[in-house]
Every structure is written in structure tokens, then in C-alpha cells.
Design an enzyme around this catalytic site. Sequence first.
Site, PDB file in Angstrom:
ATOM      1  N   ARG A 153      10.795  29.984  -5.181  1.00  0.00           N
ATOM      2  CA  ARG A 153      11.723  31.063  -5.546  1.00  0.00           C
ATOM      3  C   ARG A 153      11.652  31.279  -7.056  1.00  0.00           C
ATOM      4  O   ARG A 153      12.379  30.657  -7.820  1.00  0.00           O
ATOM      5  CB  ARG A 153      13.142  30.711  -5.098  1.00  0.00           C
ATOM      6  CG  ARG A 153      13.286  30.704  -3.580  1.00  0.00           C
ATOM      7  CD  ARG A 153      14.641  30.219  -3.141  1.00  0.00           C
ATOM      8  NE  ARG A 153      14.794  28.781  -3.379  1.00  0.00           N
ATOM      9  CZ  ARG A 153      15.860  28.070  -2.992  1.00  0.00           C
ATOM     10  NH1 ARG A 153      16.858  28.665  -2.374  1.00  0.00           N
ATOM     11  NH2 ARG A 153      15.928  26.784  -3.243  1.00  0.00           N
ATOM     12  N   ASP A 172      11.943  32.728 -10.841  1.00  0.00           N
ATOM     13  CA  ASP A 172      13.081  33.244 -11.595  1.00  0.00           C
ATOM     14  C   ASP A 172      12.859  34.696 -12.012  1.00  0.00           C
ATOM     15  O   ASP A 172      11.748  35.236 -11.909  1.00  0.00           O
ATOM     16  CB  ASP A 172      13.307  32.403 -12.859  1.00  0.00           C
ATOM     17  CG  ASP A 172      13.716  30.968 -12.546  1.00  0.00           C
ATOM     18  OD1 ASP A 172      14.230  30.732 -11.437  1.00  0.00           O
ATOM     19  OD2 ASP A 172      13.525  30.097 -13.420  1.00  0.00           O
ATOM     20  N   TYR A 216       1.025  26.812 -11.520  1.00  0.00           N
ATOM     21  CA  TYR A 216       1.510  27.850 -12.424  1.00  0.00           C
ATOM     22  C   TYR A 216       0.630  27.910 -13.665  1.00  0.00           C
ATOM     23  O   TYR A 216       0.002  26.911 -14.054  1.00  0.00           O
ATOM     24  CB  TYR A 216       2.949  27.572 -12.876  1.00  0.00           C
ATOM     25  CG  TYR A 216       4.017  27.914 -11.866  1.00  0.00           C
ATOM     26  CD1 TYR A 216       4.640  29.164 -11.892  1.00  0.00           C
ATOM     27  CD2 TYR A 216       4.408  26.999 -10.890  1.00  0.00           C
ATOM     28  CE1 TYR A 216       5.633  29.484 -10.979  1.00  0.00           C
ATOM     29  CE2 TYR A 216       5.396  27.311  -9.973  1.00  0.00           C
ATOM     30  CZ  TYR A 216       6.010  28.547 -10.027  1.00  0.00           C
ATOM     31  OH  TYR A 216       6.987  28.871  -9.115  1.00  0.00           O
ATOM     32  N   ARG A 272       9.224  26.493 -17.269  1.00  0.00           N
ATOM     33  CA  ARG A 272       9.573  27.106 -18.550  1.00  0.00           C
ATOM     34  C   ARG A 272      10.225  26.101 -19.501  1.00  0.00           C
ATOM     35  O   ARG A 272      10.033  26.174 -20.723  1.00  0.00           O
ATOM     36  CB  ARG A 272      10.507  28.287 -18.314  1.00  0.00           C
ATOM     37  CG  ARG A 272       9.808  29.466 -17.635  1.00  0.00           C
ATOM     38  CD  ARG A 272      10.816  30.526 -17.206  1.00  0.00           C
ATOM     39  NE  ARG A 272      11.632  30.922 -18.338  1.00  0.00           N
ATOM     40  CZ  ARG A 272      12.896  31.352 -18.214  1.00  0.00           C
ATOM     41  NH1 ARG A 272      13.476  31.402 -17.022  1.00  0.00           N
ATOM     42  NH2 ARG A 272      13.568  31.725 -19.290  1.00  0.00           N
TER      43      ARG A 272
END
Length: 299
Positions: free
Chosen positions: A71, A73, A145, A232
Amino acid sequence: MRPPPTRPRPTSPKRPLRISGDVRLRLDIAYDGTDFAGWAVQAGQRTVAGVLDEALTTIFRTPVRLRAAGRTDAGVHATAQVAHADVPSDALPRAYSRSPRPGDAEFVPLIRRLARFLPEDVRVINIVRAPKDFDARFSALRRHYRYRLSTAPYGVEPQLARYVTPWSRDLDVAAMTAASRELLGLRDFAAFCRHREGATTIRELQRLDWSQDGHLISAHVTADAFCWSMVRSLVGALLAVGEHRRPPEWCAELLTATSRSSDFAAAPARGLTLIGVDYPADDQLAARVLITRDLRTPG
């Protein structure tokens, strides 16, 4: 006179109830997250899942809800998001073309229809029937990622501006690489995760390294799963090392924290993209789900 006895009317045999099972579909999805409030459906917000659910529900004429591998952001992109949906078998024919093109795979007509229904910042790349034990989230082995920054004096080239974070200060990539190595492995990443009720912060970070091509600097991050805002936050902490505001060993010291650290800010969302999700062989899917659903605790 008594009326003649009435004979019972013959009854026809009962027809068996029609049972419509569900067909599980796997969807591979790409999106530009800039104008979305994240993946998950939120009331009053434009989200990736909300847009896709609406399009699929319109086509199948029955409620359809997607479940994703991750999910993402608000503002985070994906080139290889994976989701699944259960569609009633009696609604499935609505996915097919009345005039199929020779050589088309089963759900190519559905992909074409979705391309007309969906906005330009989200595309369904592929759709296939999923194995019965497939779960986009719980069957996944790992997620990949990429985070990209530009240290160019002019910022970011216009064609990349939505996907690369401009960074006006110089970065020591060697120092960030050294600090990254100390974070690998099965650890409690509470210092790097926003709190989510009932969720564990124990994750296995399998890859975290950096590459540089001129002004473009990229982080490559892989884990079995990520908690809320983890990628992040990791990048944000490592940027503090890259700017020499913190020593390389500082990141490893953060692993002793029991909650999200306030000593650094998460990196901006625009530079982050989900680029891959790995799954085991079909005969190992059910076992993987059991492992993933087993809530980890510090051992």
C-alpha cells in the site's frame, strides 16, 4: 354428497441452487503517484485502488475490490505493483470481447477496456488467472523499491521531475553505502516506521545500496516487507549521513529505538517507486501465506 377427495398436485423436482464461485485474477499495475493520496481507498480522496475498483466494478457490474502487494503512500509511484481481485464467475464473461482478435490472451480485451476507463496516470499492464492460493500481499517473498535523487545545480530535467527528488546539497555516496550495510538483516525498524496499530516493525532488509550516474543518485531497497514509511525514512536518515551531518554508524544506533525517531525527516515521496514484487512457485504459495501472517516478535 361429499366432494370427491382432491388429489395432491404433482410437484416438479427442485432445481439445484446455482452457485457462482469466484475467479481470482492477478493484475500487474503501473501508476504515477503524484496526484494520488496513496494506494488504499480513503473517503473523499483520489486513490489508486479507488480508481481501479470503480473501473472494474463498472465493467463487471458487481462490486470488485483489489488487494495489493504494497500500500504505497501519497505521491509514491509504481512500475510493477501487483494486486488480486475475486470476480464472480457469472460476471467474468463481461471481460471478454464480442469480437476477439486472433492470438489475444484471455484478458487482453479487459486490459483494452480498462485503458479507456482509467485516467492516464494509472495503467493495468497485465491480467491473468491466479492460482487458488495466490494472495498479492501475503504470498509475496519480497518487494523492491528504487529511490532517485538529482544533485544537479539546475535540479531535475523536466521529463523526470515527477519521479526524481532534487537535492541541492552534495552527497557522499560512499558514506551512505557504508551506513547502509549496517542496516541489513532481520531487525526491528521501529525508528524508521510510522506507527500503525497492531503492525509489527520487524522486517528483513535484504538489500540497501547506492549507485551514481553523474548527478543522478539511486538507492536500491529490498525487503520481505516494509512497514509504513520505512523506505523513505531509511533514505532520509542516510541523506543525513551523506551530507556529513551524522556519522555512518549513527544509522545502526537508531535500531535500538522503540519508536519512530524524530532526529531526521523522511525523504520526499516523489523519488520513490515500487519496481518489483517476487513470489514463490505456485505449490509454495499457501505455505508462504502462513509464514507471512505469523506476526513477528523480537527473538
